[in-house]
Design an enzyme around this catalytic site. Sequence first.
Site, PDB file in Angstrom:
ATOM      1  N   ASP A   1      -6.821   7.536 -14.052  1.00 53.21           N
ATOM      2  CA  ASP A   1      -7.123   6.441 -13.128  1.00 53.21           C
ATOM      3  C   ASP A   1      -8.625   6.308 -12.916  1.00 53.21           C
ATOM      4  OD1 ASP A   1      -6.809   4.330 -11.342  1.00 53.21           O
ATOM      5  OD2 ASP A   1      -6.389   5.602  -9.635  1.00 53.21           O
TER       6      ASP A   1
ATOM      7  N   GLU B   1     -11.758  -4.963   4.462  1.00 49.18           N
ATOM      8  CA  GLU B   1     -12.761  -4.600   3.462  1.00 49.18           C
ATOM      9  C   GLU B   1     -13.692  -5.761   3.107  1.00 49.18           C
ATOM     10  OE1 GLU B   1     -10.762  -2.944   0.070  1.00 49.18           O
ATOM     11  OE2 GLU B   1     -10.041  -1.185   1.164  1.00 49.18           O
TER      12      GLU B   1
END
Length: 716
Positions: A334, A93
């Site tokens: 979340d 990433e």
Amino acid sequence: MRHWRSFIMAGSALALLAGCAPKEEAKAPEVEAPFADVDTNRIETASGGAEWLTYGGTYDEQRYSTLTGVTTGNVGQLGVAWTHELDTNRGVEATPIVVDGVMYVTSAWSVVYALDAKTGESLWTYDPDVDRAVGVKACCDVVNRGVAVYKGKVYVGVIDGRLDALDAKTGAKVWSTVTVDQAKPYTITGAPRVVNGKVLIGNGGAELGVRGYLTAYDAETGKKLWRFYTAPNPQKQPDREASDKAFETVGNVTWGDDGAWVTDGGGGTVWDSIVYDTVNDQVIFGVGNGSPWNRTFRDPSGGDNLFLSSIVAVDANTGEYKWHFQTTPGDNWDYTATQSIILADLPLGENGAPRRVAMQAPKNGFFYVLDAATGEFLSGKAYGAMNWATGLDENGRPIEVAAARYGKTPHQQLPGPLGAHNWQPMAYSPDTKLAYIPAQEIPQAYVEDPRFASKATGWNTGADFSSGIPPIAPPDVVKFLRSTLKGHLIAWDPIKNEPRWTVDHDNAWNGGVLATAGNLVFQGKLNGEFVAYNATTGEKLWSQNVKSGAASGPGTYEIDGEQYVTITTGWGSAFALTAGYAYDEAVPSSVGKVVTFKIGGTGTIADSELLPIDRTPKAESFGDETMIADGAVAFSRNCMVCHGALAASSGVLPDLRWSAITGNPEAWKGVVIDGNLAANGMVSFAEFVTPEESEAIRAYVLAQAHASADTTDDGQ
């Protein structure tokens, strides 16, 4: 005599001439220029042009480059300049940092590479030698988003909680400090930032029960300078840290005196976005979700729980609180606010005067524009589909739909926990005055976990994600679930609060974004396609198959007058781990790479050489319906986040349906209960799973294997 006289006279004349000649100045010894001599001023004035000196391109983190070597007119001529393998088949990433012709980049397990940015040649590699068992603490793969460079050092946050400083020239470790309690399930996946001699780093782990914070360390020595906690002390006592005053004045009152947060830390990890506001000399950062997710268990008092899911600003020198804005009060889903925060000057002041703002598109689905100096809410609007709220009130507080505060009745909700926008960075172009959002639609049914109070697990949500899904999902259910997943690239006008254009993708979880002065927007897609769009219109102008996952934030730089565009590739991260059912075809495992392009490049990208998987069940099904149903529940609570919903893996980690150990109960027990593969990251689950539950999970996985093998249209 005449001979010697002539010789002497000639010599005297030469001596006179020599005496009259100018003396050569003594040359000063050559002093080697400092290596990677980056400081705050250089980042502020030079990054985002020929070099990419910090994670978001500049301190404003706009991910915008002023380079114009690649434009709408010639982008079709982009070709591969070079590639470099990153020695991992896990998620990658990182956005590459480019300094003085050297590229610094990370791969899985926090390994750092220094490469020649023109050729891709390896200069050095640093492996922090992480114990692979720590992988069980990583909610969303063992990824790393990159490094920071400052005054000859490279800084990397290591997934086991260390912050390491390396010599930028050699890769030798200069210092290392442990930033977390390693006995707790903390991780670090985010990129550090460096400001005025301070290295800033947060952490992850809220799903497993920790207390979040942001810390500043001395860049030269690694000494801790200040820390800002994002959830209160469990006893609501001072910590003798920079955050104390904030909790005394605004934070403690929003938390009750009991609930799971007292033992689990409350969450609020600062796992990604950290921005230095040079104008106001402050650090603005995003705060993550609560621990557990379900506020009913976390804090029965029902408060807003500051500073969960908030944007917070602190003094850059002391860490003292300045302001906050909570995007999701009393977070229950979340809905982190850790997504990229961008600073910009927009004509939102009096009579259209420029006003410095902070912009964010967090998980909850609203795009926010705040005054950067004060945190004042200026505007906000939904940028994607949602059904948990109907809008924002005048203060920017979401107007919730009652059913979204789920209890024992499931609520099928948009966004789900992966958000309307996740970690993949958005970009902003000051030319078009548009923000480019990698948006998505991934719904999720939320319902209270009836077992939570009596048996907490490592994965600490308080929600039951097995609810509503049949133990054995038939092909039509899998197809329906796939059809609900959507991805978009949205060009959002933050002045008018509306989309200018949208590109629809075939699936969710597409890559980060880069904008350039060449009127281009670059984005990688889930299917491995790397694409350039016209930044004004959204027209697709160029693409290249990079033959792996392309979720990273791209970068660009210039060497010897040539502009390069680069992206790291690799298969992994949260969606790939949890949503194997989402792919029409299982993704072949491949080695991550840095792939770099330039105009006229003629290189190639190698195909994967990893062996294909034998996709056949390894034993006959066993167990009755009750056993398989119990196995489905146990799987969803303990295994799903790594091995995929419905036991369908996308290829990041082993697909358990096709694993040889499913056919041997002793081998299965050896892995699940005894921890025989702990060195590979698969630790023992004996603390969470009984031997009987382990065997029920095996029965469930085998049943799913036979259901998948019996049909050809689930693609797995």
